[in-house]
Design a protein around this motif. Sequence first.
Motif, short mmCIF file in Angstrom:
data_model
loop_
_atom_site.label_atom_id
_atom_site.label_comp_id
_atom_site.label_asym_id
_atom_site.label_seq_id
_atom_site.Cartn_x
_atom_site.Cartn_y
_atom_site.Cartn_z
N GLN A 80 36.86 15.92 -42.52
CA GLN A 80 35.63 15.32 -42.01
C GLN A 80 34.65 16.45 -41.83
N PRO A 81 33.34 15.97 -41.72
CA PRO A 81 32.09 16.73 -41.43
C PRO A 81 32.16 17.16 -39.88
N ALA A 82 31.70 18.39 -39.84
CA ALA A 82 31.69 18.84 -38.25
C ALA A 82 30.65 18.02 -37.61
N SER A 83 30.86 17.79 -36.46
CA SER A 83 29.96 16.71 -35.39
C SER A 83 29.94 17.00 -34.12
N VAL A 84 30.28 18.28 -33.67
CA VAL A 84 30.15 18.84 -32.33
C VAL A 84 28.61 19.43 -32.01
N PHE A 85 28.40 20.18 -33.14
CA PHE A 85 27.10 21.33 -32.87
C PHE A 85 26.24 20.65 -33.86
N ALA A 86 25.03 20.94 -33.37
CA ALA A 86 23.83 20.69 -34.39
C ALA A 86 23.17 21.82 -34.92
N SER A 87 23.49 23.10 -34.59
CA SER A 87 23.12 24.02 -35.21
C SER A 87 23.62 25.61 -34.57
N VAL A 88 24.11 26.50 -35.29
CA VAL A 88 24.58 27.89 -34.98
C VAL A 88 23.67 28.85 -35.47
N THR A 89 23.22 29.72 -34.58
CA THR A 89 22.63 31.07 -35.12
C THR A 89 23.21 32.22 -34.68
N VAL A 90 23.68 33.02 -35.69
CA VAL A 90 24.37 34.46 -35.56
C VAL A 90 23.30 35.46 -36.11
N ILE A 91 23.50 36.49 -35.20
CA ILE A 91 22.67 37.80 -35.59
C ILE A 91 24.15 38.84 -35.84
N ALA A 116 31.68 28.86 -39.75
CA ALA A 116 32.92 28.75 -38.86
C ALA A 116 32.63 28.07 -37.60
N LEU A 117 31.61 28.54 -36.88
CA LEU A 117 31.24 28.17 -35.51
C LEU A 117 30.88 26.91 -35.57
N MET A 118 30.17 26.54 -36.45
CA MET A 118 29.79 24.88 -36.48
C MET A 118 31.01 24.10 -36.47
N ILE A 119 32.09 24.53 -37.05
CA ILE A 119 33.47 23.72 -37.10
C ILE A 119 34.30 24.00 -36.05
N ALA A 120 34.25 24.93 -35.27
CA ALA A 120 35.01 25.50 -34.10
C ALA A 120 34.89 24.66 -32.91
N GLY A 121 33.92 24.05 -32.63
CA GLY A 121 33.63 23.36 -31.39
C GLY A 121 34.01 24.16 -30.01
N LYS A 122 35.06 23.53 -29.18
CA LYS A 122 35.11 24.33 -28.03
C LYS A 122 35.73 25.64 -28.19
N ASP A 123 36.15 25.86 -29.28
CA ASP A 123 36.85 27.31 -29.47
C ASP A 123 35.90 28.19 -30.11
N TRP A 124 34.93 28.00 -30.19
CA TRP A 124 33.84 28.95 -30.85
C TRP A 124 33.78 30.40 -30.25
N GLN A 125 34.16 30.53 -28.96
CA GLN A 125 34.02 31.90 -28.28
C GLN A 125 35.15 32.59 -29.19
#
Length: 337
Positions: free
Chosen positions: A271-282, A295-304
Amino acid sequence: MRFIAQLALLSGLLLLLGCSPSTPQPIKHQILVFGTEVNLSLFPENPQQVQEAQLAIKAIEAEFYQFHQDWHAWDKGGILSKINQAIAAQQPIEVADSVKNFVLKSQTLAKESGYLFDPGIGSLIKLWGFHGENWQGPPPSKSALQDWLAQHPSIADVSFVGNQLQCRNPKVSLDFGGNAKGLALDLAINTLKQNGIQNAIVDIGGDMRIIGSKHGQPFHIGIQNPQAPEQAIASLDLQGDESVVTSGTYQRFFEWQGQRFSHILDPRTAQPASVFASVTVIHPDATRADAAATALMIAGKDWQTVALNMGISQVFIIDTQGNFFFTPQMRQRIKLL
């Protein structure tokens, strides 16, 4: 995924600030490739670098057109198309060192992400209708998605014997939309460095990698508001050697019966990722930053946890409710507008 990510240059990015009259003007060049605008901005420090910059731009333009042909996810004729045909036929295929190295690096990034970033899910992306320019639905049926999950295609199924690529799962279809633009950014910066260019910014549809500075000043960029992409919601100063990549649900999507479906797909659920609208990485490595943003767009609460596993310390997230999340390192440098 991505192909991805949207950051906007703020007004004044390419203005010359505090330069002496003898300093050459910035050299700017635009290429239409990868289905988007690619903007090169080079800041030569002397007349000799002007000639070097022009040669580098020609080399990058040729490199990008070939890259687009080689790695396009659904057009025929490129190396990626040939690889996918070989996988479907359960035949090995000989590939160049550069291709092997990119696939191996992508495998490493996929494993670090817990396979949230997985270039082996091209058939799922096609199933959702994102192998094309018109995204309109309807969504796939539940039975079709269940069948795909049962087959469990993954880049982990790919292996090499020397330079022969082989795959144990004929349902694997490689699609590097999640990190190919990052690789293109890295290749362009390497070309610039090889031509003696020390100060530049390469912008592929809003994903960027910079080297040096803008005549001693940092590059000032804006991060798009996912609710109003024409507006910046935050800004960053970049200098040295850094890439900044954003993945967002607002970039490629379709709406069906009042619901929005993004191109960023979770291999665990289909299914499409639905928790986050955008993730910016440097990160200095744009290929890694691109994969991590996906990956972080999909990770949701486990992003850290996922960010830590992928070696990412600078992250800015906006969820679908408009809430902000930061790593401590990103919080110190980002400016909310």
